[in-house]
Scaffold this motif. Structure first.
Motif, short mmCIF file in Angstrom:
data_model
loop_
_atom_site.label_atom_id
_atom_site.label_comp_id
_atom_site.label_asym_id
_atom_site.label_seq_id
_atom_site.Cartn_x
_atom_site.Cartn_y
_atom_site.Cartn_z
N SER A 129 5.71 -5.09 -8.69
CA SER A 129 5.34 -3.84 -8.47
C SER A 129 3.97 -3.43 -9.10
N LEU A 130 3.43 -2.39 -8.32
CA LEU A 130 1.85 -2.21 -8.89
C LEU A 130 2.06 -1.31 -10.20
N ASN A 146 4.21 1.64 -0.84
CA ASN A 146 5.34 1.71 -1.86
C ASN A 146 4.93 1.06 -3.39
N GLY A 147 4.01 0.51 -3.27
CA GLY A 147 3.42 -0.25 -4.48
C GLY A 147 4.33 -1.34 -4.85
N THR A 148 4.98 -1.81 -4.14
CA THR A 148 5.80 -2.98 -4.22
C THR A 148 5.76 -4.19 -3.29
N ASP A 163 2.85 4.15 -12.41
CA ASP A 163 1.90 5.31 -12.06
C ASP A 163 1.30 5.17 -10.64
N TYR A 164 1.77 4.22 -9.85
CA TYR A 164 1.00 4.05 -8.47
C TYR A 164 2.02 4.99 -7.67
N LYS A 165 1.32 6.00 -7.09
CA LYS A 165 2.08 7.14 -6.18
C LYS A 165 2.37 6.60 -4.81
N GLY A 166 1.63 5.44 -4.32
CA GLY A 166 1.81 4.97 -2.87
C GLY A 166 0.99 5.87 -1.99
N VAL A 199 1.00 -1.26 -0.10
CA VAL A 199 0.02 -0.07 -0.16
C VAL A 199 0.82 1.40 0.05
#
Length: 237
Positions: free
Chosen positions: A180-181, A159-161, A184-187, A157
């Protein structure tokens, strides 16, 4: 040779992993639980170190439990735990130096972890080595599961990793394990901060309580009773 009572070990497993899980039920070791679980690998590293210290210490304490006088019981237990934690710290410095640098003070602080001291006093000092070792293993695994699940949640949630920095534990070949999400995922910064740890742990505790409640309701639900027809005497039902 004594016959192994598998029911005892089954109960120990359920107790350590679920019913009396140190992180979800007893709420022990919350300081490292909150501070270290910024990602999956950190949680796994601390969980393994805690489990090894727990098993080694409780085995030793169970073996010498009849040799230690009551007056010096607690100091003797602490010395045994401190010796094992020091050995683990030296091994981590030698073989997992970068991970040790991240976990920092929380490795030597395992000496004061309530889980280790609590199980040594409550179980290892009163039971034979095999049961004491298995109990500490299940408690350690239960605590580690909470660490890695909470760490994985916060990493995903925040960091998107997921599995980032896996090479710190498993070598350079593990760099490709990172999920990785997307770029574009900002975290979500809150998940990476200390309040995120409290919120995440709260969700895990609530989920466990919900599962326990549903299970209890299922057990208590009475089964349908057969319908009995009452007829006047002399007539068939």
């Amino acid at each position: 040779m004594n016959k192994v009572d598998w029911a005892v070990y089954r109960d120990i497993s359920i107790n350590g992993l679920w019913k009396s899980n140190p992180g979800l039920v007893q709420l022990l070791g919350l300081c490292p639980l909150m501070a270290v679980t910024t990602n999956f690998v950190n949680g796994l590293g601390l969980g393994i170190a805690t489990t090894v210290a727990l098993v080694a210490s409780n085995l030793a304490i169970s073996i010498v439990r009849h040799l230690v006088r009551e007056e010096i019981r607690i100091p003797a237990f602490v010395m045994i735990i401190a010796a094992n934690v020091t050995l683990i710290e030296m091994l981590m410095k030698a073989y997992f130096h970068e991970l040790y640098g991240i976990l920092g003070i929380f490795i030597p602080l395992i000496v004061t972890n309530c889980i280790v001291i609590g199980r040594s006093e409550a179980y290892a000092s009163k039971n034979p080595p095999l049961q004491a070792g298995f109990d500490s293993l299940m408690m350690g695994i239960g605590f580690t599961l909470v660490l890695v699940v909470l760490g994985g949640m916060r990493e995903l949630v925040g960091n998107g990793t997921l599995f980032d920095q896996a090479h710190l534990m498993f070598g350079e070949a593990a760099r490709g394990l990172t999920l990785s999400l997307g770029a574009d995922y900002k975290g979500m910064l809150l998940a990476a901060l200390p309040p995120g740890a409290f919120i995440g742990l709260g969700f895990l505790v609530a989920l466990k309580n919900y599962v326990d409640k549903r299970k209890a309701q299922t057990v208590k639900t009475p089964q349908a009773q057969p319908i009995v027809r009452i007829t006047p005497a002399g007539e068939s039902a």
